[in-house]
Scaffold this motif. Structure first.
Motif, PDB file in Angstrom:
ATOM      1  N   PHE A  98       6.204  -4.497   8.259  1.00 37.29           N
ATOM      2  CA  PHE A  98       5.462  -5.719   8.588  1.00 37.29           C
ATOM      3  C   PHE A  98       4.059  -5.708   7.965  1.00 37.29           C
ATOM      4  N   LEU A  99       3.426  -4.531   7.958  1.00 34.71           N
ATOM      5  CA  LEU A  99       2.081  -4.429   7.398  1.00 34.71           C
ATOM      6  C   LEU A  99       2.087  -4.641   5.887  1.00 34.71           C
ATOM      7  N   ILE A 100       3.130  -4.185   5.223  1.00 32.04           N
ATOM      8  CA  ILE A 100       3.240  -4.400   3.775  1.00 32.04           C
ATOM      9  C   ILE A 100       3.350  -5.903   3.470  1.00 32.04           C
ATOM     10  N   ILE A 101       4.160  -6.594   4.256  1.00 34.73           N
ATOM     11  CA  ILE A 101       4.314  -8.047   4.074  1.00 34.73           C
ATOM     12  C   ILE A 101       2.976  -8.761   4.249  1.00 34.73           C
ATOM     13  N   GLU A 102       2.247  -8.376   5.307  1.00 37.88           N
ATOM     14  CA  GLU A 102       0.948  -9.000   5.576  1.00 37.88           C
ATOM     15  C   GLU A 102      -0.061  -8.642   4.485  1.00 37.88           C
ATOM     16  N   ALA A 103      -0.003  -7.389   4.003  1.00 32.24           N
ATOM     17  CA  ALA A 103      -0.947  -6.940   2.979  1.00 32.24           C
ATOM     18  C   ALA A 103      -0.712  -7.662   1.653  1.00 32.24           C
ATOM     19  N   VAL A 104       0.544  -7.907   1.302  1.00 29.61           N
ATOM     20  CA  VAL A 104       0.859  -8.634   0.067  1.00 29.61           C
ATOM     21  C   VAL A 104       0.285 -10.045   0.124  1.00 29.61           C
ATOM     22  N   GLU A 105       0.399 -10.658   1.289  1.00 27.96           N
ATOM     23  CA  GLU A 105      -0.151 -12.007   1.467  1.00 27.96           C
ATOM     24  C   GLU A 105      -1.670 -12.000   1.318  1.00 27.96           C
ATOM     25  N   LYS A 106      -2.313 -10.966   1.885  1.00 26.67           N
ATOM     26  CA  LYS A 106      -3.773 -10.830   1.778  1.00 26.67           C
ATOM     27  C   LYS A 106      -4.188 -10.543   0.334  1.00 26.67           C
ATOM     28  N   LEU A 107      -3.316  -9.797  -0.372  1.00 24.88           N
ATOM     29  CA  LEU A 107      -3.616  -9.448  -1.755  1.00 24.88           C
ATOM     30  C   LEU A 107      -3.618 -10.691  -2.637  1.00 24.88           C
ATOM     31  N   MET A 108      -2.729 -11.617  -2.319  1.00 23.51           N
ATOM     32  CA  MET A 108      -2.644 -12.861  -3.079  1.00 23.51           C
ATOM     33  C   MET A 108      -3.787 -13.813  -2.730  1.00 23.51           C
ATOM     34  N   HIS A 109      -4.298 -13.685  -1.505  1.00 24.14           N
ATOM     35  CA  HIS A 109      -5.408 -14.546  -1.076  1.00 24.14           C
ATOM     36  C   HIS A 109      -6.468 -13.666  -0.394  1.00 24.14           C
ATOM     37  N   PRO A 110      -7.256 -12.942  -1.187  1.00 22.34           N
ATOM     38  CA  PRO A 110      -8.270 -12.023  -0.626  1.00 22.34           C
ATOM     39  C   PRO A 110      -9.290 -12.767   0.238  1.00 22.34           C
ATOM     40  N   GLU A 111      -9.685 -12.088   1.326  1.00 23.46           N
ATOM     41  CA  GLU A 111     -10.695 -12.652   2.216  1.00 23.46           C
ATOM     42  C   GLU A 111     -11.893 -11.716   2.283  1.00 23.46           C
ATOM     43  N   LYS A 112     -13.064 -12.276   2.604  1.00 21.99           N
ATOM     44  CA  LYS A 112     -14.278 -11.473   2.682  1.00 21.99           C
ATOM     45  C   LYS A 112     -14.175 -10.463   3.828  1.00 21.99           C
ATOM     46  N   GLY A 167     -13.904   0.800   2.352  1.00 23.75           N
ATOM     47  CA  GLY A 167     -15.156   0.261   2.890  1.00 23.75           C
ATOM     48  C   GLY A 167     -16.322   0.472   1.933  1.00 23.75           C
ATOM     49  N   ILE A 168     -16.348   1.661   1.301  1.00 25.85           N
ATOM     50  CA  ILE A 168     -17.424   1.950   0.336  1.00 25.85           C
ATOM     51  C   ILE A 168     -17.320   1.031  -0.883  1.00 25.85           C
ATOM     52  N   LEU A 169     -16.092   0.875  -1.398  1.00 22.39           N
ATOM     53  CA  LEU A 169     -15.887   0.025  -2.582  1.00 22.39           C
ATOM     54  C   LEU A 169     -16.202  -1.441  -2.294  1.00 22.39           C
ATOM     55  N   ILE A 170     -15.859  -1.886  -1.097  1.00 25.64           N
ATOM     56  CA  ILE A 170     -16.141  -3.281  -0.725  1.00 25.64           C
ATOM     57  C   ILE A 170     -17.639  -3.493  -0.519  1.00 25.64           C
ATOM     58  N   GLN A 171     -18.279  -2.516   0.136  1.00 28.84           N
ATOM     59  CA  GLN A 171     -19.705  -2.635   0.435  1.00 28.84           C
ATOM     60  C   GLN A 171     -20.566  -2.658  -0.832  1.00 28.84           C
ATOM     61  N   PHE A 172     -20.221  -1.809  -1.799  1.00 25.86           N
ATOM     62  CA  PHE A 172     -21.066  -1.684  -2.992  1.00 25.86           C
ATOM     63  C   PHE A 172     -20.604  -2.523  -4.182  1.00 25.86           C
ATOM     64  N   GLY A 174     -17.927  -5.162  -3.803  1.00 25.35           N
ATOM     65  CA  GLY A 174     -17.315  -6.422  -3.407  1.00 25.35           C
ATOM     66  C   GLY A 174     -15.840  -6.530  -3.772  1.00 25.35           C
ATOM     67  N   TRP A 175     -15.156  -5.387  -3.844  1.00 25.48           N
ATOM     68  CA  TRP A 175     -13.731  -5.372  -4.201  1.00 25.48           C
ATOM     69  C   TRP A 175     -12.888  -5.605  -2.940  1.00 25.48           C
ATOM     70  N   TYR A 176     -12.775  -6.840  -2.513  1.00 22.99           N
ATOM     71  CA  TYR A 176     -12.067  -7.142  -1.268  1.00 22.99           C
ATOM     72  C   TYR A 176     -10.557  -6.870  -1.358  1.00 22.99           C
ATOM     73  N   PHE A 177     -10.025  -6.883  -2.570  1.00 22.58           N
ATOM     74  CA  PHE A 177      -8.585  -6.637  -2.747  1.00 22.58           C
ATOM     75  C   PHE A 177      -8.191  -5.197  -2.401  1.00 22.58           C
ATOM     76  N   VAL A 178      -9.183  -4.298  -2.328  1.00 22.51           N
ATOM     77  CA  VAL A 178      -8.890  -2.896  -2.021  1.00 22.51           C
ATOM     78  C   VAL A 178      -8.337  -2.749  -0.599  1.00 22.51           C
ATOM     79  N   ASP A 179      -8.799  -3.620   0.305  1.00 23.13           N
ATOM     80  CA  ASP A 179      -8.368  -3.535   1.716  1.00 23.13           C
ATOM     81  C   ASP A 179      -6.847  -3.649   1.856  1.00 23.13           C
ATOM     82  N   PRO A 180      -6.191  -4.703   1.334  1.00 19.33           N
ATOM     83  CA  PRO A 180      -4.732  -4.765   1.436  1.00 19.33           C
ATOM     84  C   PRO A 180      -4.028  -3.693   0.591  1.00 19.33           C
ATOM     85  N   LEU A 181      -4.652  -3.273  -0.533  1.00 20.69           N
ATOM     86  CA  LEU A 181      -4.053  -2.212  -1.342  1.00 20.69           C
ATOM     87  C   LEU A 181      -3.945  -0.909  -0.559  1.00 20.69           C
TER      88      LEU A 181
END
Length: 302
Positions: A98-112, A167-172, A174-181
């Motif tokens: 289920f988490l993979i399905i949700e992560a793929v959706e987030k990957l296609m539409h990254p959020e802050k 968290g480090i990559l997003i903070q410094f 702004g790579w929001y796609f890393v979260d679902p990856l």
């Protein structure tokens, strides 16, 4: 590993500490995921929720498995731990899917995502999961049930480390796609680690034979003085440590008291060399003398 060590691995004090600790971390990660917008934190919270349920189920199954045999459960309750390991492992696989399905959706539409808050919450989660994993590591080597629970905490520790990096990559940067990856990577790792446990528990529940050289076992029995043939053999496991063996033994016509003298060296051989816990033998003279070593007369036991 003996039963004492298994019991120590999930003793009452450790059980209570690990359960309370994970309940608190679950709450922290859910809140952290909501306020930071991090799917990986929320997914880690679900894993920790599963961990808490896993510990409760594992501990209960562990206690049940130590009960003595009854007239209704003549082999005892050891398989309670196998069932618990199976349920825990299936739960991990389903949640990961289920988490993979949700992560793929987030990957296609990254959020802050708030990388700083992700980092702090994940750091706390890493420490808590590592403590829980260390507490259970001692009993995980010789017990599928405890190993399944141990993998829950180990996977969450790795997940939290991934979230820290994210968290480090997003903070410094702004790579929001890393979260679902990170969510996908951890979920795939959990599936990879859990699948062997599912396979082994199913094999045991289906009464599969343990990994024993049956050709050598047959020869060892035939080498015992007085044995002319062995057939109608059944060999299976109650759990990953307890093996059951039954067979028909052909020998010359003799008194039961004389046959018992042949039974003993067979039993001693099976227990000492092959670590078989429970041995049942049936003496015969001519009956089944030409039969195969393993019982094979259709799908049903007759």
């Amino acid at each position: 590993m003996d039963d004492h060590n298994h019991h120590d691995a999930l003793s009452g004090g450790k059980f209570l500490f690990v359960t309370v600790l994970n309940a608190l971390i679950t709450l922290v990660e859910f809140l952290g995921g909501i306020f930071s917008g991090s799917l990986s934190l929320i997914s880690d919270g679900f894993h920790n929720l599963g961990d808490s349920l896993s510990v409760i189920l594992s501990y209960y199954a562990h206690r049940i498995s130590g009960r003595k045999q009854t007239h209704k459960n003549t082999y005892g309750f050891k398989r309670a731990q196998i069932i618990s390991a199976f349920i825990n492992s299936v739960f991990l696989i389903v949640v990961s899917g289920f988490l993979i399905i949700e992560a793929v959706e987030k990957l296609m539409h990254p959020e802050k995502v708030d990388g700083g808050l992700m980092f702090i919450v994940a750091l706390v989660g890493t420490l808590a999961n590592l403590v829980s994993a260390i507490l259970l590591s001692r009993g995980s080597k010789g017990n599928l049930n405890i190993r399944a629970t141990y993998l829950h905490f180990l996977s969450d520790s790795l997940s939290s480390v991934g979230i820290i990096i994210a968290g480090i990559l997003i903070q410094f940067y702004g790579w929001y796609f890393v979260d679902p990856l990170v969510t996908i990577a951890v979920a795939l790792y959990i599936m990879f680690e859990t699948w062997p446990i599912i396979k082994q528990t199913i094999y045991i529940l289906m009464q599969g034979a343990p990994d024993i050289d049956c050709h050598q076992l047959r020869q060892d029995i035939l080498n015992i003085d007085g044995v002319t043939n062995v057939h109608h053999v059944h060999l299976w496991s109650i759990d990953e440590n307890s093996i059951i063996f039954s067979a028909h033994i052909n020998m010359r016509d003799m008194k039961i008291s004389e046959a018992e003298k042949i039974y003993q060296p067979i039993t001693d051989l099976l227990k000492s060399k092959y670590h078989i816990d429970h041995v049942t033998l049936q003496a015969e003279v001519e009956r089944g003398k030409q039969a195969d070593f393993f019982f094979d007369q259709g799908p049903d036991i007759k």
